[in-house]
Design a protein around this motif. Sequence first.
Motif, PDB file in Angstrom:
ATOM      1  N   GLU A  29      30.455  72.739  -7.372  1.00 17.75           N
ATOM      2  CA  GLU A  29      30.478  71.355  -6.931  1.00 17.75           C
ATOM      3  C   GLU A  29      31.917  70.889  -6.874  1.00 17.75           C
ATOM      4  O   GLU A  29      32.661  71.022  -7.849  1.00 17.75           O
ATOM      5  CB  GLU A  29      29.669  70.474  -7.872  1.00 17.75           C
ATOM      6  N   LEU A  30      32.307  70.376  -5.742  1.00 16.06           N
ATOM      7  CA  LEU A  30      33.665  69.910  -5.534  1.00 16.06           C
ATOM      8  C   LEU A  30      33.700  68.385  -5.574  1.00 16.06           C
ATOM      9  O   LEU A  30      32.742  67.730  -5.181  1.00 16.06           O
ATOM     10  CB  LEU A  30      34.192  70.398  -4.183  1.00 16.06           C
ATOM     11  N   SER A  31      34.817  67.858  -6.021  1.00 16.97           N
ATOM     12  CA  SER A  31      34.976  66.410  -6.014  1.00 16.97           C
ATOM     13  C   SER A  31      36.362  66.083  -5.482  1.00 16.97           C
ATOM     14  O   SER A  31      37.219  66.948  -5.377  1.00 16.97           O
ATOM     15  CB  SER A  31      34.802  65.847  -7.428  1.00 16.97           C
ATOM     16  N   GLY A  32      36.558  64.857  -5.129  1.00 16.96           N
ATOM     17  CA  GLY A  32      37.843  64.438  -4.600  1.00 16.96           C
ATOM     18  C   GLY A  32      37.822  64.371  -3.084  1.00 16.96           C
ATOM     19  O   GLY A  32      36.830  64.672  -2.433  1.00 16.96           O
ATOM     20  N   GLU A  33      38.954  63.978  -2.537  1.00 19.40           N
ATOM     21  CA  GLU A  33      39.063  63.815  -1.092  1.00 19.40           C
ATOM     22  C   GLU A  33      39.091  65.176  -0.398  1.00 19.40           C
ATOM     23  O   GLU A  33      39.642  66.139  -0.919  1.00 19.40           O
ATOM     24  CB  GLU A  33      40.337  63.040  -0.759  1.00 19.40           C
ATOM     25  N   SER A  34      38.528  65.228   0.786  1.00 21.61           N
ATOM     26  CA  SER A  34      38.493  66.455   1.574  1.00 21.61           C
ATOM     27  C   SER A  34      39.905  66.871   1.989  1.00 21.61           C
ATOM     28  O   SER A  34      40.711  66.041   2.398  1.00 21.61           O
ATOM     29  CB  SER A  34      37.643  66.225   2.826  1.00 21.61           C
ATOM     30  N   MET A  35      40.198  68.156   1.894  1.00 27.36           N
ATOM     31  CA  MET A  35      41.492  68.670   2.345  1.00 27.36           C
ATOM     32  C   MET A  35      41.629  68.506   3.860  1.00 27.36           C
ATOM     33  O   MET A  35      42.729  68.363   4.380  1.00 27.36           O
ATOM     34  CB  MET A  35      41.651  70.137   1.960  1.00 27.36           C
ATOM     35  N   ARG A  36      40.529  68.518   4.577  1.00 25.50           N
ATOM     36  CA  ARG A  36      40.569  68.303   6.029  1.00 25.50           C
ATOM     37  C   ARG A  36      41.126  66.919   6.345  1.00 25.50           C
ATOM     38  O   ARG A  36      41.906  66.751   7.269  1.00 25.50           O
ATOM     39  CB  ARG A  36      39.185  68.461   6.637  1.00 25.50           C
ATOM     40  N   LYS A  37      40.709  65.929   5.586  1.00 23.17           N
ATOM     41  CA  LYS A  37      41.207  64.578   5.792  1.00 23.17           C
ATOM     42  C   LYS A  37      42.701  64.500   5.494  1.00 23.17           C
ATOM     43  O   LYS A  37      43.460  63.880   6.223  1.00 23.17           O
ATOM     44  CB  LYS A  37      40.450  63.580   4.919  1.00 23.17           C
ATOM     45  N   LYS A  38      43.109  65.139   4.411  1.00 20.35           N
ATOM     46  CA  LYS A  38      44.524  65.108   4.035  1.00 20.35           C
ATOM     47  C   LYS A  38      45.376  65.784   5.091  1.00 20.35           C
ATOM     48  O   LYS A  38      46.443  65.286   5.457  1.00 20.35           O
ATOM     49  CB  LYS A  38      44.727  65.802   2.679  1.00 20.35           C
ATOM     50  N   ARG A  39      44.918  66.926   5.610  1.00 15.11           N
ATOM     51  CA  ARG A  39      45.676  67.646   6.628  1.00 15.11           C
ATOM     52  C   ARG A  39      45.753  66.876   7.932  1.00 15.11           C
ATOM     53  O   ARG A  39      46.779  66.866   8.589  1.00 15.11           O
ATOM     54  CB  ARG A  39      45.065  69.028   6.865  1.00 15.11           C
ATOM     55  N   SER A  40      44.649  66.235   8.307  1.00 14.91           N
ATOM     56  CA  SER A  40      44.659  65.494   9.579  1.00 14.91           C
ATOM     57  C   SER A  40      45.606  64.289   9.516  1.00 14.91           C
ATOM     58  O   SER A  40      46.201  63.909  10.512  1.00 14.91           O
ATOM     59  CB  SER A  40      43.249  65.047   9.960  1.00 14.91           C
ATOM     60  N   LYS A  41      45.777  63.691   8.346  1.00 14.09           N
ATOM     61  CA  LYS A  41      46.715  62.580   8.181  1.00 14.09           C
ATOM     62  C   LYS A  41      48.149  63.062   8.358  1.00 14.09           C
ATOM     63  O   LYS A  41      48.985  62.381   8.925  1.00 14.09           O
ATOM     64  CB  LYS A  41      46.551  61.939   6.810  1.00 14.09           C
ATOM     65  N   ASN A  42      48.431  64.262   7.859  1.00 15.42           N
ATOM     66  CA  ASN A  42      49.791  64.815   7.950  1.00 15.42           C
ATOM     67  C   ASN A  42      50.132  65.276   9.365  1.00 15.42           C
ATOM     68  O   ASN A  42      51.285  65.237   9.766  1.00 15.42           O
ATOM     69  CB  ASN A  42      49.957  65.995   6.987  1.00 15.42           C
TER      70      ASN A  42
END
Length: 44
Positions: A29-42
Motif C-alpha cells: 500500500e502506497l501513500s503520498g502524492e503520485s510521482m506522475r503528478k510531481k514529474r508532470s509539474k516539473n
Amino acid sequence: VQGWYDIIGEKTIADAILDRLIHNSHRIELSGESMRKKRSKNIG
C-alpha cells in the motif's frame, strides 16, 4: 481493495476471484502524492 466486494457485487464470486488473485501475491500500500503528478509539474 476495500471496495472490491461492492464492485463485484456477489460475495461468493468475489471471494473466489480474490482468493485466486491474492493467493501467492504480496500487498503493498502506497501513500503520498503520485510521482506522475510531481514529474508532470516539473516538465510543464
